[in-house]
Motif scaffolding. Structure first.
Motif, short mmCIF file in Angstrom:
data_model
loop_
_atom_site.label_atom_id
_atom_site.label_comp_id
_atom_site.label_asym_id
_atom_site.label_seq_id
_atom_site.Cartn_x
_atom_site.Cartn_y
_atom_site.Cartn_z
N SER A 70 -23.40 57.30 -8.07
CA SER A 70 -23.12 55.89 -8.32
C SER A 70 -22.75 55.73 -9.79
O SER A 70 -22.60 56.71 -10.51
N ALA A 115 -29.73 53.79 -14.68
CA ALA A 115 -29.03 54.22 -13.47
C ALA A 115 -29.83 53.86 -12.23
O ALA A 115 -29.27 53.45 -11.20
N HIS A 150 -28.70 51.52 -9.19
CA HIS A 150 -28.66 52.10 -7.85
C HIS A 150 -29.43 51.24 -6.84
O HIS A 150 -28.95 51.02 -5.73
N LYS A 151 -30.60 50.78 -7.22
CA LYS A 151 -31.42 49.99 -6.31
C LYS A 151 -30.92 48.56 -6.14
O LYS A 151 -31.32 47.86 -5.22
N TYR A 170 -36.20 59.42 -6.86
CA TYR A 170 -34.91 58.82 -6.50
C TYR A 170 -33.73 59.77 -6.75
O TYR A 170 -32.58 59.38 -6.57
N PRO A 197 -27.25 47.26 -6.34
CA PRO A 197 -25.82 47.50 -6.59
C PRO A 197 -25.02 46.26 -6.97
O PRO A 197 -24.00 46.38 -7.65
N SER A 206 -26.98 59.25 -13.31
CA SER A 206 -26.51 58.52 -12.14
C SER A 206 -27.38 58.91 -10.95
O SER A 206 -28.11 59.90 -11.00
N VAL A 207 -27.29 58.11 -9.89
CA VAL A 207 -28.01 58.39 -8.65
C VAL A 207 -26.97 58.47 -7.54
O VAL A 207 -26.21 57.51 -7.34
N ASN A 208 -26.92 59.60 -6.86
CA ASN A 208 -25.98 59.78 -5.75
C ASN A 208 -24.54 59.43 -6.14
O ASN A 208 -23.85 58.73 -5.41
#
Length: 120
Positions: free
Chosen positions: A88, A103, A107-108, A69, A110, A84-86
């Protein structure tokens, strides 16, 4: 039945394992109890066999998720890790796995502020 809600930033241990299994991977799961209704493990079916799944405790289980991810982990000067992811929302913990998995849950999902649990 015991019901509780845990904010994403407070998820750890078995609660984090449950959130990853149910809300990220969306695997069917079973909760394995010890006497006195203490939770021993989150179980998932792998090739028809129940297998304990504890990504919050084992890099071997968390690492592939972190890589898949694209979770970004940054070490802070005070020993805390931020993930964090991207770009976010970021989560911080002194345990890098914990920060990364929090995180990932956020992320999955929101719109999710907290994860609801029902235990016996």
């Amino acid at each position: 039945m015991k019901n509780e809600s845990v904010k994403i930033e407070d998820l750890s241990g078995i609660y984090l394992d449950y959130a990853i299994t149910a809300h990220v991977l969306q695997f069917p799961l079973t909760i394995d109890y010890l006497p006195g209704n203490r939770i021993r493990a989150i179980l998932t079916k792998v090739e028809g066999v129940n297998k304990a799944f504890s990504p919050s405790s084992f890099w071997a289980e968390a690492g592939p998720l972190i890589q898949q991810y694209g979770v970004s982990l940054i070490s802070g000067v005070n020993g805390a890790w931020t993930a964090s992811v991207n770009d976010s929302r970021a989560y911080t913990s002194f345990d890098p796995i914990e920060a990364a998995l929090r995180a990932l849950v956020a992320h999955k999902n929101p719109e999710l502020e907290a994860v609801d649990f029902s235990w016996r």
